[in-house]
Design a protein around this motif. Structure first.
Motif, PDB file in Angstrom:
ATOM      1  N   MET A   5       1.658  40.635 -37.201  1.00  7.96           N
ATOM      2  CA  MET A   5       1.911  39.751 -36.060  1.00  7.96           C
ATOM      3  C   MET A   5       2.804  40.447 -35.046  1.00  7.96           C
ATOM      4  SD  MET A   5       1.472  36.912 -34.520  1.00  7.96           S
ATOM      5  CE  MET A   5       0.619  36.020 -35.824  1.00  7.96           C
ATOM      6  N   GLN A   6       2.383  40.387 -33.791  1.00  6.30           N
ATOM      7  CA  GLN A   6       3.160  41.033 -32.746  1.00  6.30           C
ATOM      8  C   GLN A   6       4.496  40.343 -32.534  1.00  6.30           C
ATOM      9  OE1 GLN A   6       1.438  42.100 -29.072  1.00  6.30           O
ATOM     10  NE2 GLN A   6      -0.611  42.484 -29.893  1.00  6.30           N
ATOM     11  N   GLN A   7       5.450  41.122 -32.064  1.00  2.36           N
ATOM     12  CA  GLN A   7       6.777  40.612 -31.750  1.00  2.36           C
ATOM     13  C   GLN A   7       6.961  40.589 -30.232  1.00  2.36           C
ATOM     14  OE1 GLN A   7       8.904  39.398 -34.118  1.00  2.36           O
ATOM     15  NE2 GLN A   7       7.112  39.773 -35.434  1.00  2.36           N
ATOM     16  N   PRO A   8       7.904  39.771 -29.753  1.00  5.68           N
ATOM     17  CA  PRO A   8       8.129  39.688 -28.306  1.00  5.68           C
ATOM     18  C   PRO A   8       8.511  41.036 -27.714  1.00  5.68           C
ATOM     19  CG  PRO A   8       9.307  37.945 -29.471  1.00  5.68           C
ATOM     20  CD  PRO A   8       8.780  38.870 -30.516  1.00  5.68           C
ATOM     21  N   GLN A   9       7.962  41.300 -26.521  1.00  2.00           N
ATOM     22  CA  GLN A   9       8.377  42.461 -25.734  1.00  2.00           C
ATOM     23  C   GLN A   9       9.247  41.923 -24.596  1.00  2.00           C
ATOM     24  OE1 GLN A   9       4.407  44.311 -24.864  1.00  2.00           O
ATOM     25  NE2 GLN A   9       5.439  46.151 -25.587  1.00  2.00           N
ATOM     26  N   LEU A  10      10.539  42.130 -24.735  1.00  2.00           N
ATOM     27  CA  LEU A  10      11.450  41.555 -23.756  1.00  2.00           C
ATOM     28  C   LEU A  10      11.638  42.490 -22.568  1.00  2.00           C
ATOM     29  CD1 LEU A  10      14.220  40.062 -26.082  1.00  2.00           C
ATOM     30  CD2 LEU A  10      12.139  38.964 -25.198  1.00  2.00           C
ATOM     31  N   LEU A  11      11.825  41.876 -21.409  1.00  2.00           N
ATOM     32  CA  LEU A  11      12.146  42.650 -20.208  1.00  2.00           C
ATOM     33  C   LEU A  11      13.526  43.269 -20.360  1.00  2.00           C
ATOM     34  CD1 LEU A  11      10.959  39.985 -17.612  1.00  2.00           C
ATOM     35  CD2 LEU A  11       9.860  42.199 -17.992  1.00  2.00           C
ATOM     36  N   HIS A  12      13.760  44.353 -19.668  1.00  2.00           N
ATOM     37  CA  HIS A  12      15.079  44.986 -19.705  1.00  2.00           C
ATOM     38  C   HIS A  12      16.158  44.019 -19.223  1.00  2.00           C
ATOM     39  CE1 HIS A  12      18.199  48.007 -19.446  1.00  2.00           C
ATOM     40  NE2 HIS A  12      18.379  47.722 -18.158  1.00  2.00           N
ATOM     41  N   GLU A  13      15.796  43.197 -18.247  1.00  2.00           N
ATOM     42  CA  GLU A  13      16.730  42.213 -17.706  1.00  2.00           C
ATOM     43  C   GLU A  13      15.971  40.922 -17.422  1.00  2.00           C
ATOM     44  OE1 GLU A  13      20.229  42.239 -14.333  1.00  2.00           O
ATOM     45  OE2 GLU A  13      18.305  43.135 -13.811  1.00  2.00           O
ATOM     46  N   GLU A  14      16.550  39.807 -17.767  1.00  2.01           N
ATOM     47  CA  GLU A  14      15.904  38.519 -17.547  1.00  2.01           C
ATOM     48  C   GLU A  14      15.603  38.306 -16.060  1.00  2.01           C
ATOM     49  OE1 GLU A  14      16.767  34.203 -19.292  1.00  2.01           O
ATOM     50  OE2 GLU A  14      18.161  34.705 -17.668  1.00  2.01           O
ATOM     51  N   LYS A  15      14.382  37.818 -15.773  1.00  2.73           N
ATOM     52  CA  LYS A  15      13.998  37.460 -14.410  1.00  2.73           C
ATOM     53  C   LYS A  15      14.238  35.965 -14.210  1.00  2.73           C
ATOM     54  CE  LYS A  15      12.338  41.598 -13.536  1.00  2.73           C
ATOM     55  NZ  LYS A  15      12.958  42.520 -12.558  1.00  2.73           N
ATOM     56  N   VAL A  16      14.736  35.607 -13.040  1.00  5.93           N
ATOM     57  CA  VAL A  16      15.073  34.212 -12.774  1.00  5.93           C
ATOM     58  C   VAL A  16      14.509  33.802 -11.418  1.00  5.93           C
ATOM     59  CG1 VAL A  16      16.929  32.550 -12.421  1.00  5.93           C
ATOM     60  CG2 VAL A  16      17.187  34.335 -14.144  1.00  5.93           C
ATOM     61  N   PHE A  17      13.788  32.672 -11.408  1.00 10.78           N
ATOM     62  CA  PHE A  17      13.335  32.058 -10.167  1.00 10.78           C
ATOM     63  C   PHE A  17      14.259  30.888  -9.846  1.00 10.78           C
ATOM     64  CE2 PHE A  17       9.548  33.970 -11.954  1.00 10.78           C
ATOM     65  CZ  PHE A  17       8.824  34.445 -10.861  1.00 10.78           C
ATOM     66  N   LYS A  18      14.756  30.817  -8.635  1.00 10.02           N
ATOM     67  CA  LYS A  18      15.497  29.628  -8.208  1.00 10.02           C
ATOM     68  C   LYS A  18      14.498  28.493  -8.016  1.00 10.02           C
ATOM     69  CE  LYS A  18      19.085  28.694  -6.749  1.00 10.02           C
ATOM     70  NZ  LYS A  18      20.145  27.871  -7.381  1.00 10.02           N
ATOM     71  N   ASP A  19      14.808  27.339  -8.568  1.00  8.37           N
ATOM     72  CA  ASP A  19      13.877  26.215  -8.518  1.00  8.37           C
ATOM     73  C   ASP A  19      14.629  24.940  -8.135  1.00  8.37           C
ATOM     74  OD1 ASP A  19      10.996  25.333  -9.393  1.00  8.37           O
ATOM     75  OD2 ASP A  19      12.357  23.844 -10.243  1.00  8.37           O
ATOM     76  N   PRO A  20      14.150  24.178  -7.148  1.00  6.77           N
ATOM     77  CA  PRO A  20      14.877  22.985  -6.716  1.00  6.77           C
ATOM     78  C   PRO A  20      14.855  21.848  -7.721  1.00  6.77           C
ATOM     79  CG  PRO A  20      12.780  23.137  -5.583  1.00  6.77           C
ATOM     80  CD  PRO A  20      12.952  24.423  -6.335  1.00  6.77           C
ATOM     81  N   VAL A  21      13.911  21.868  -8.660  1.00  5.71           N
ATOM     82  CA  VAL A  21      13.795  20.784  -9.643  1.00  5.71           C
ATOM     83  C   VAL A  21      14.553  21.114 -10.928  1.00  5.71           C
ATOM     84  CG1 VAL A  21      12.192  19.416 -11.037  1.00  5.71           C
ATOM     85  CG2 VAL A  21      11.585  20.047  -8.679  1.00  5.71           C
TER      86      VAL A  21
END
Length: 431
Positions: free
Chosen positions: A1-17
Motif C-alpha cells: 500500500m502506498q504511503q502519502p507523498q507530502l509536499l516540502h511545505e504545506e500549501k494554503v488557500f485563503k478562503d472566506p468560508v
C-alpha cells in the motif's frame, strides 16, 4: 500500500468560508493544478444567480476546494474512532475535490437543451485521456475506477459514499455556507463546527450524536430556505428561461442551415450532437458569453433579442400560474401568436420543486439515506422520529409554478390587444 507523498511545505488557500484550505499531499496538489480542475475557475457555481445577487459570482473551483477542506476536517475528527487506510482517505479527499469536475458552462440550462448530465462527464474525465486520470493512476491503475464508483454512489464502502453524497454531506454543507456568503443572505448559515463535533462514523455511513440534533435541524431548515429564497428565486429563473431559449434557438437555426455571421466553431460539436471529451473541456462560460455578444448582432430577430436581453439583464416578467388552468395557457399562446410574438420563445411555464428532507420507505423507487441520530444508549433513531421540526417537513415536496413573458413586448402592442393580454395575465398597466 502506498504511503502519502507530502509536499516540502504545506500549501494554503485563503478562503472566506473556511478561512484556510490546507494541502499537504502532493497527490492532491497535482490534481488541483490539472487543466481539467483549473477549468472550474471559469464556471460559476450559481449559474444565473448573479443577476439576482450581484455577489454570487463564485466558481465551481472555490466550492470544490471548500468541499475538499471540509472532507479533510471530517477525516481528522474520525481519527481514533474508525480505522481508514490511506487509500480510503485519499478516495474521500479526491471525491470531495473532483465531484463537480464535469460541470459545464451554465450547467443546468446547457444540460437541459443539449441533453447530457454533468455526472457523466465527471466519470469521463476521471476515466478518459486527461491529466486527472494520469495523476490518479500514479496511485494505482484501478484508482480512477474506484473514484468514479464513489461519485456514482456504487462503491461498496457506504461510509465513503455517504461523506460525499447523502442528505448531510461535505458537498451540501459547503455549498450552503458558501452560497449564503457570496449572495449576502443569512439563510444558509448553520453551526458547521457543532455538526463536525457530533458527526460519528459507522461502517455503513455517518450518524450524529443526539445532543447535536438541533444543529442538524438548523442545517435542514437552512437548506430549505436557501432553495426557496436563493436557488429558486424568480429573477434567477427568468434568466435561466432566457438562457435555455437562446440555446434552443441557436440549435434550431443551425439545424435549418441558418448562415451565422460567424460560424460558432466552439459550439459545433454540441449543435451537431457529436461531442468528444476534448470539445467539452474546451467550453466554459466565457465562450458562451462571447457567442452571445456575436449573436446579438445576428439577422435572426429572436436570437438577437434573446441574447440582448440576457446580456443587458432585460429579463422576462412573471406571474403565478395554476398548472390546472390549461385554457389560460392555450389562450395566451393564441394571443401571442396573433400579436407576432412567438410563444415558443416568449411564453414559458417554469416549475420548481424541492424535497427538503425524506427517508427511505419500503416499496418506493428512489432510495433516500436517512439522517440517523445516535442516542445515549447507542441506539440509532431516524431524525424525524425525534425532531418535531423535521417531522413536519419530511416527505413533503413543495412545488412552485410561474409563467414568464416579455412585458415590454406586450406593452408595445396596439392598445386593445395589449390590454387583452395583460388582463389574461393579471398584469396592471403600470407593472
Amino acid at each position: 500500500m502506498q504511503q502519502p507523498q507530502l509536499l516540502h511545505e504545506e500549501k494554503v488557500f485563503k478562503d472566506p468560508v473556511h478561512r484556510y484550505v490546507h494541502v499537504r499531499d502532493k497527490f492532491i496538489w497535482d490534481l488541483i493544478n490539472s487543466a481539467e480542475f483549473q477549468r472550474l475557475r471559469r464556471v460559476r457555481q450559481l449559474g444565473t444567480s448573479f443577476f439576482t445577487f450581484h455577489g454570487g459570482e463564485h466558481s465551481r473551483f472555490n466550492h470544490s476546494l471548500g468541499v475538499y477542506e471540509l472532507m479533510r476536517r471530517i477525516l481528522e475528527t474520525f481519527e481514533g474512532r474508525i480505522q481508514l487506510t490511506y487509500e480510503e482517505k485519499l478516495l474521500c479527499l479526491c471525491a470531495a475535490l473532483l465531484h463537480d469536475v464535469g460541470h459545464g458552462p451554465f450547467s443546468h440550462s446547457f444540460e437541459k437543451v443539449f441533453k447530457y448530465h454533468h455526472e457523466d462527464w465527471t466519470r469521463a474525465i476521471l476515466l478518459g485521456d486527461t491529466q486527472i486520470n494520469r495523476i490518479l493512476r500514479r496511485f494505482d491503475d484501478s484508482f480512477p475506477k474506484k473514484l468514479a464508483e464513489v461519485i456514482n454512489k456504487t462503491y461498496d464502502n457506504k461510509l465513503i459514499v455517504s461523506l460525499i453524497s447523502s442528505q448531510l454531506d461535505a458537498d451540501r454543507m459547503d455549498y450552503l455556507l458558501r452560497d449564503a456568503y457570496y449572495t449576502g443572505v443569512n439563510y444558509g448559515n448553520f453551526e458547521i463546527e457543532r455538526i463536525l463535533r457530533v458527526m460519528r462514523p459507522q461502517e455503513d455511513g455517518i450518524v450524529f450524536k443526539f445532543s447535536g440534533m438541533h444543529a442538524v435541524e438548523d442545517y435542514i431548515m437552512s437548506r430549505y430556505q436557501m432553495y426557496w429564497q436563493v436557488y429558486f428565486h424568480p429573477v434567477t429563473r427568468s434568466a435561466e428561461v432566457i438562457l435555455c431559449k437562446i440555446f434552443q434557438r441557436a440549435k434550431l437555426l443551425f439545424s435549418q442551415g441558418y448562415p451565422f455571421m460567424q460560424e460558432p466553431v466552439m459550439l459545433l460539436p454540441f449543435l451537431q450532437e457529436k461531442v468528444e471529451l476534448a470539445d467539452y473541456l474546451a467550453l466554459d462560460e466565457s465562450i458562451i458569453l462571447f457567442y452571445m455578444q456575436l449573436w446579438r448582432r445576428e439577422q435572426d430577430p429572436v436570437l438577437k433579442d434573446l441574447c440582448a436581453r440576457f446580456l443587458d439583464r432585460n429579463l422576462f416578467k412573471y406571474v403565478e400560474y395554476n398548472p390546472r388552468d390549461f385554457r389560460l395557457l392555450s389562450e395566451l399562446k393564441e394571443l401571442f401568436q396573433s400579436a407576432g410574438i412567438d410563444p415558443m420563445y416568449y411564453l414559458e411555464v417554469d416549475t420548481t420543486s424541492d424535497l427538503p428532507y425524506d427517508f427511505y420507505r419500503a416499496g418506493e423507487e428512489e432510495e433516500r439515506i436517512p439522517i440517523m441520530l445516535q442516542m445515549p444508549s447507542g441506539e440509532l433513531v431516524e431524525l424525524s422520529q425525534k425532531s418535531e421540526i423535521v417531522q413536519a417537513i419530511s416527505g413533503k415536496r413543495r412545488f412552485d409554478y410561474k409563467l414568464y413573458f416579455p412585458l415590454d413586448k406586450v406593452m408595445a402592442l396596439p392598445g386593445d390587444l395589449s390590454r387583452k393580454i395583460r388582463e389574461r395575465l393579471g398584469v396592471m398597466e403600470d407593472a
